[in-house]
Design an enzyme around this catalytic site. Structure first.
Site, PDB file in Angstrom:
ATOM      1  N   LYS A 160       0.798  -1.238   0.000  1.00 44.20           N
ATOM      2  CA  LYS A 160       0.000   0.000   0.000  1.00 44.20           C
ATOM      3  C   LYS A 160       0.831   1.289   0.000  1.00 44.20           C
ATOM      4  O   LYS A 160       0.366   2.319  -0.473  1.00 44.20           O
ATOM      5  CB  LYS A 160      -0.958   0.023   1.203  1.00 44.20           C
ATOM      6  CG  LYS A 160      -2.118  -0.934   1.051  1.00 44.20           C
ATOM      7  CD  LYS A 160      -3.110  -0.793   2.193  1.00 44.20           C
ATOM      8  CE  LYS A 160      -4.217  -1.840   2.050  1.00 44.20           C
ATOM      9  NZ  LYS A 160      -5.309  -1.648   3.008  1.00 44.20           N
TER      10      LYS A 160
ATOM     11  N   ASP B  30     -10.119   2.809   1.407  1.00 40.70           N
ATOM     12  CA  ASP B  30     -10.288   2.376   2.811  1.00 40.70           C
ATOM     13  C   ASP B  30     -10.764   3.582   3.618  1.00 40.70           C
ATOM     14  O   ASP B  30     -11.648   3.473   4.470  1.00 40.70           O
ATOM     15  CB  ASP B  30      -8.965   1.903   3.419  1.00 40.70           C
ATOM     16  CG  ASP B  30      -8.455   0.606   2.813  1.00 40.70           C
ATOM     17  OD1 ASP B  30      -9.278  -0.227   2.411  1.00 40.70           O
ATOM     18  OD2 ASP B  30      -7.222   0.445   2.753  1.00 40.70           O
TER      19      ASP B  30
END
Ligand code: ATR
Length: 289
Positions: A73, A109
Site C-alpha cells: 500500500k 479504505d
C-alpha cells in the site's frame, strides 16, 4: 457462476502477498454480473520485490483497475502517475485506476469508512472521536475523520505510535489531535465525553473472539461504536455496545464500502451495495465452517 469472457472484457484485480483469503474477487465479480458489465476480477500474488514488474504489467496488459493490499500500500506510490489528494495525505493507496495508460492512486479504505458512516445517518463532523489503534488501518480511518472535521484522541498500546500518528494528523490538518496510552484509566476519562468510538486495533479478531479493547462498563447509550474487525462480524465490543443501547457499525460495512468506491471508480456505474454486503457475509460464513 462466472461471467462470459469476451474480446472486450476489461480486467481488474487485487495485488498482495498473501492473497489466498481475499474476498474482493467474490464481491466484484458478483457486482459485475449483477450490473451486466463486461468486467472480470482476479487475485494476483505479487511478491514485494516484484511490485515494479507487476505495475509495468498493468500498463502493458491495459488492466483497468487494481486493488492493492498488504504489503504494497505504501511502496506502490512512486510507481503511479497521479494521486488522489486524500491518498497523498495518508501516504497509502489501496485502489488504482488505469485511464489510457495514466495510473491514478486512491485510498478507498479511508473514503469507504466515511461513506459507511454517512450511509447509516452518522455525520462525524464536529463530533468527539476516540480512536483505538495507530497501525495501517487506523491511519486511513483517522485521516478521513480528521479531514471531515472531528475532534480526535488516539489511544494505542504503544504510546509512541499514537503520538506519531497524532502528530502527522495535527500537522496535515492544522488541528490538535491528542495521543494517550491504551489503558483503562485513560479510556474511562475520554469515553465520558465521546460521541464516536472506533476500534482500529486487532483486539477481538478471530480466533481471540472473547477479547475486547473496552470494558463494557465504559459503554453508554448514545455512543456510536464502530469496529473495523470483520471476523467475527459481531465482535464482543459490538455485542456489548448493542446491549447498552449504543449504535453500532461493523467492519463488514467498511470492507464493502472500500469495494463499492473502487467499483465505481473503475466502471463509472453505481455499485449494488446490498448484493456486495450479502456476498461478504456469505464468504465469512463459509470460512467459519
Ligand atoms: P492494521 O493494518 O490492521 O492496522 P497493524 O498496523 O499491525 O495492523 O496495527 C495493529 C494495531 O492493533 C496496532 O495499533 C496495535 O497496537 P501496537 O501499536 O501497540 O502494537 C494494536 N494491537 C494489536 N494487538 C493488540 C493488543 N493485544 N492490545 C492492544 N492493541 C493491540
Amino acid at each position: 457462476m462466472s461471467a462470459e469472457i469476451s474480446g472486450k472484457t476489461r480486467l481488474c484485480g487485487v495485488i498482495g502477498d498473501p492473497i489466498e483469503h481475499t474476498m474482493s474477487p467474490a464481491i466484484h465479480n458478483a457486482a459485475f454480473i449483477k450490473m451486466g458489465l463486461d468486467y472480470h476480477y482476479v487475485p494476483f500474488r505479487v511478491k514485494e520485490e516484484e511490485l515494479g514488474k507487476a505495475i509495468d504489467g498493468m500498463r502493458a496488459l491495459n488492466i483497468r483497475g487494481l486493488n492493492v493490499t498488504i504489503p504494497h500500500k505504501v511502496a506502490i506510490i512512486p510507481l503511479l502517475d497521479e494521486l488522489d489528494p486524500l491518498a497523498e495525505k495518508i501516504e497509502a493507496v489501496n485502489t488504482i485506476s488505469n485511464d489510457d495508460g495514466v495510473l491514478k492512486g486512491y485510498n478507498t479504505d479511508a473514503s469507504g469508512f466515511l461513506q459507511a458512516l454517512l450511509e447509516r445517518g452518522i455525520e462525524p463532523k464536529g463530533k468527539k472521536v476516540v480512536m483505538l489503534g495507530a497501525g495501517g488501518a487506523s491511519r486511513a480511518v483517522s485521516f478521513s475523520l480528521v479531514e471531515r472535521g472531528v475532534h480526535m484522541v488516539i489511544l494505542n498500546r504503544r504510546l509512541e505510535q499514537a503520538e506519531e500518528l497524532a502528530g502527522r494528523l495535527s500537522t496535515t490538518f492544522n488541528k490538535e489531535v491528542k495521543a494517550l496510552e491504551l489503558v483503562a484509566d485513560n479510556l474511562a476519562q475520554v469515553l465520558g465525553e465521546a460521541d464516536i468510538l472506533v476500534n482500529a486495533t486487532s483486539v477481538g479478531m478471530s480466533p481471540n473472539i472473547n477479547e475486547t479493547p473496552v470494558p463494557s462498563s465504559l459503554l453508554k447509550p448514545g455512543l456510536v461504536v464502530v469496529d473495523i474487525v470483520y471476523n467475527p462480524i459481531r465482535t464482543r465490543l459490538l455485542r456489548e455496545a448493542e446491549a447498552v443501547g449504543a449504535k453500532t457499525v461493523d467492519g463488514v460495512d467498511m470492507f464493502v464500502w472500500q469495494g463499492v468506491l473502487a467499483f465505481e471508480i473503475w466502471t463509472g456505474a453505481k455499485a449494488p451495495v446490498e448484493l456486495m454486503r450479502a456476498e461478504v457475509v456469505r464468504q465469512l460464513k463459509s470460512h467459519e465452517k
